[in-house]
Design a protein around this motif. Sequence first.
Motif, PDB file in Angstrom:
ATOM      1  N   VAL A 171       0.840  -1.205   0.000  1.00 22.76           N
ATOM      2  CA  VAL A 171       0.000   0.000   0.000  1.00 22.76           C
ATOM      3  C   VAL A 171       0.873   1.252   0.000  1.00 22.76           C
ATOM      4  CG1 VAL A 171      -1.686   1.333   1.316  1.00 22.76           C
ATOM      5  CG2 VAL A 171      -1.944  -1.150   1.121  1.00 22.76           C
ATOM      6  N   ALA A 172       1.956   1.241   0.808  1.00 20.09           N
ATOM      7  CA  ALA A 172       2.867   2.388   0.864  1.00 20.09           C
ATOM      8  C   ALA A 172       3.545   2.618  -0.484  1.00 20.09           C
ATOM      9  CB  ALA A 172       3.901   2.169   1.959  1.00 20.09           C
ATOM     10  N   VAL A 173       3.942   1.540  -1.151  1.00 16.24           N
ATOM     11  CA  VAL A 173       4.567   1.667  -2.470  1.00 16.24           C
ATOM     12  C   VAL A 173       3.599   2.268  -3.471  1.00 16.24           C
ATOM     13  CG1 VAL A 173       5.510   0.352  -4.409  1.00 16.24           C
ATOM     14  CG2 VAL A 173       6.220  -0.198  -2.088  1.00 16.24           C
ATOM     15  N   LEU A 174       2.332   1.885  -3.398  1.00 18.65           N
ATOM     16  CA  LEU A 174       1.318   2.421  -4.305  1.00 18.65           C
ATOM     17  C   LEU A 174       1.181   3.927  -4.132  1.00 18.65           C
ATOM     18  CD1 LEU A 174      -0.852   1.651  -6.409  1.00 18.65           C
ATOM     19  CD2 LEU A 174      -2.463   1.412  -4.508  1.00 18.65           C
ATOM     20  N   GLY A 175       1.155   4.392  -2.880  1.00 20.84           N
ATOM     21  CA  GLY A 175       1.069   5.829  -2.629  1.00 20.84           C
ATOM     22  C   GLY A 175       2.308   6.569  -3.111  1.00 20.84           C
ATOM     23  N   ALA A 176       3.486   5.989  -2.892  1.00 16.58           N
ATOM     24  CA  ALA A 176       4.729   6.622  -3.340  1.00 16.58           C
ATOM     25  C   ALA A 176       4.776   6.728  -4.860  1.00 16.58           C
ATOM     26  CB  ALA A 176       5.929   5.828  -2.821  1.00 16.58           C
ATOM     27  N   LEU A 177       4.303   5.707  -5.556  1.00 16.06           N
ATOM     28  CA  LEU A 177       4.294   5.738  -7.020  1.00 16.06           C
ATOM     29  C   LEU A 177       3.386   6.843  -7.548  1.00 16.06           C
ATOM     30  CD1 LEU A 177       4.190   1.928  -7.854  1.00 16.06           C
ATOM     31  CD2 LEU A 177       6.060   3.511  -8.336  1.00 16.06           C
ATOM     32  N   ALA A 178       2.253   7.056  -6.898  1.00 18.45           N
ATOM     33  CA  ALA A 178       1.341   8.115  -7.328  1.00 18.45           C
ATOM     34  C   ALA A 178       1.995   9.484  -7.185  1.00 18.45           C
ATOM     35  CB  ALA A 178       0.045   8.052  -6.522  1.00 18.45           C
ATOM     36  N   ILE A 179       2.716   9.697  -6.083  1.00 19.14           N
ATOM     37  CA  ILE A 179       3.380  10.988  -5.856  1.00 19.14           C
ATOM     38  C   ILE A 179       4.534  11.188  -6.830  1.00 19.14           C
ATOM     39  CG2 ILE A 179       4.703  12.341  -4.191  1.00 19.14           C
ATOM     40  CD1 ILE A 179       3.083  10.965  -1.981  1.00 19.14           C
ATOM     41  N   LEU A 180       5.386  10.179  -6.961  1.00 20.13           N
ATOM     42  CA  LEU A 180       6.530  10.293  -7.863  1.00 20.13           C
ATOM     43  C   LEU A 180       6.079  10.411  -9.317  1.00 20.13           C
ATOM     44  CD1 LEU A 180       8.926   7.648  -6.262  1.00 20.13           C
ATOM     45  CD2 LEU A 180       9.103  10.140  -6.133  1.00 20.13           C
ATOM     46  N   GLY A 181       5.024   9.687  -9.687  1.00 18.42           N
ATOM     47  CA  GLY A 181       4.518   9.756 -11.050  1.00 18.42           C
ATOM     48  C   GLY A 181       3.990  11.140 -11.395  1.00 18.42           C
ATOM     49  N   LEU A 221      -4.461  -8.939  -1.236  1.00 18.00           N
ATOM     50  CA  LEU A 221      -3.438  -8.887  -2.278  1.00 18.00           C
ATOM     51  C   LEU A 221      -4.054  -8.833  -3.680  1.00 18.00           C
ATOM     52  CD1 LEU A 221      -0.811 -11.465  -0.928  1.00 18.00           C
ATOM     53  CD2 LEU A 221      -0.656  -8.975  -0.900  1.00 18.00           C
ATOM     54  N   SER A 222      -5.256  -9.395  -3.834  1.00 17.21           N
ATOM     55  CA  SER A 222      -5.915  -9.370  -5.145  1.00 17.21           C
ATOM     56  C   SER A 222      -6.194  -7.943  -5.586  1.00 17.21           C
ATOM     57  CB  SER A 222      -7.224 -10.168  -5.095  1.00 17.21           C
ATOM     58  OG  SER A 222      -6.985 -11.521  -4.755  1.00 17.21           O
ATOM     59  N   TYR A 223      -6.652  -7.107  -4.655  1.00 13.53           N
ATOM     60  CA  TYR A 223      -6.990  -5.732  -4.996  1.00 13.53           C
ATOM     61  C   TYR A 223      -5.734  -4.873  -5.137  1.00 13.53           C
ATOM     62  CZ  TYR A 223     -11.425  -7.672  -3.636  1.00 13.53           C
ATOM     63  OH  TYR A 223     -12.531  -8.487  -3.560  1.00 13.53           O
ATOM     64  N   LEU A 224      -4.707  -5.187  -4.388  1.00 14.73           N
ATOM     65  CA  LEU A 224      -3.431  -4.504  -4.579  1.00 14.73           C
ATOM     66  C   LEU A 224      -2.822  -4.885  -5.918  1.00 14.73           C
ATOM     67  CD1 LEU A 224      -1.904  -4.770  -0.997  1.00 14.73           C
ATOM     68  CD2 LEU A 224      -2.501  -2.670  -2.223  1.00 14.73           C
ATOM     69  N   LEU A 225      -3.014  -6.122  -6.333  1.00 12.65           N
ATOM     70  CA  LEU A 225      -2.552  -6.566  -7.646  1.00 12.65           C
ATOM     71  C   LEU A 225      -3.198  -5.739  -8.757  1.00 12.65           C
ATOM     72  CD1 LEU A 225      -1.279  -8.570  -9.692  1.00 12.65           C
ATOM     73  CD2 LEU A 225      -3.203 -10.092  -9.233  1.00 12.65           C
ATOM     74  N   ILE A 226      -4.507  -5.525  -8.653  1.00 15.94           N
ATOM     75  CA  ILE A 226      -5.233  -4.752  -9.665  1.00 15.94           C
ATOM     76  C   ILE A 226      -4.794  -3.284  -9.639  1.00 15.94           C
ATOM     77  CG2 ILE A 226      -7.508  -3.926 -10.363  1.00 15.94           C
ATOM     78  CD1 ILE A 226      -8.656  -6.551  -9.256  1.00 15.94           C
ATOM     79  N   ALA A 227      -4.681  -2.719  -8.435  1.00 17.31           N
ATOM     80  CA  ALA A 227      -4.321  -1.305  -8.313  1.00 17.31           C
ATOM     81  C   ALA A 227      -2.930  -1.036  -8.868  1.00 17.31           C
ATOM     82  CB  ALA A 227      -4.402  -0.876  -6.848  1.00 17.31           C
ATOM     83  N   HIS A 228      -1.953  -1.867  -8.519  1.00 23.58           N
ATOM     84  CA  HIS A 228      -0.591  -1.681  -9.022  1.00 23.58           C
ATOM     85  C   HIS A 228      -0.532  -1.882 -10.536  1.00 23.58           C
ATOM     86  CE1 HIS A 228       2.030  -0.951  -5.588  1.00 23.58           C
ATOM     87  NE2 HIS A 228       1.272  -1.750  -4.870  1.00 23.58           N
TER      88      HIS A 228
END
Length: 291
Positions: free
Chosen positions: A127-137, A184-191
């Motif tokens: 979840v933390a990686v997903l948030g970091a990717l949104a900011i860096l992107g 993990l299924s929903y994190l898979l889709i989000a990432h």
Amino acid sequence: MIAAYGVANLLQSVAAARTDLHHGFQPMLLLRLGRHKSYLVGVACQCAGFALAFFARRDLPLFLVQSAMAAGLGVTTILGVLILKWKLPRAEVALLLALTVGIAALVMAAKPAPSRQLGTGGVIGLVAVLGALAILGFFAGRLRGAPGSVVLGSLSGVAFGAAAVASRPLASADSFAQFATDPLSYLLIAHSLVGQLLLGLAMQRGSTTAAVAAMDAAGAVPAAVVGLLFLGDGVWPHREWLVAVGFVITLAGVIGLSFYAEPQHHHETEPEPKHAAPGLALSAARRPVRR
């Protein structure tokens, strides 16, 4: 899987070249790309490749599957030269060969092993990686040219690598109900969605080769480390040195591509910056896009 990813990269690149240039992290890009049949077919090929990779992760270590996915770059390059008449400088050809050698070393070192399950800490980390990717992107979306392709492609690779980490334990699910109720299924889709958006932005910057190479390396290295440390991925005895050599060569190839990659398509709607280098403008002018 390799063939599916290679065709997917090429078709998505064609669609990205025909879509108005986006200078920011805008999710609407996915909807605009979806208007092109080539993009939809490319996504279908990518889904097929992802499905094959998903089942491979049930028994194989992440660094083997992720590195094999990177081999799709060779298929993309060959198709681009034959169909779209891409012109690759010799330095880029040499770097692609080096990238292939690095991936081959990783494949030779891989040992099949069952996956461990990620705990609550692993889910929070994703979840933390997903948030970091949104900011860096958001900030990386302002970059242009080959550097933009490399940075956005790398972020895309991290997103797809995180999706691979989530899918490794999911591949061992005993039933669809267990799969559907696992966070993990929903994190898979989000990432996967974030990675798809970042990849589309990276391909719009001009160099498909650099974007995909950066994506493959960034997707393979972090996922391999997580797999080795937390998921029980194994290496054949006395071949640990191959893992180190493979990663060094792969990363060197990606860094080199960021310097030598040339734009392979140009957007007619993109205004030429006043500070743009003459060489870059001439390189882009040689290859206009026909609408």
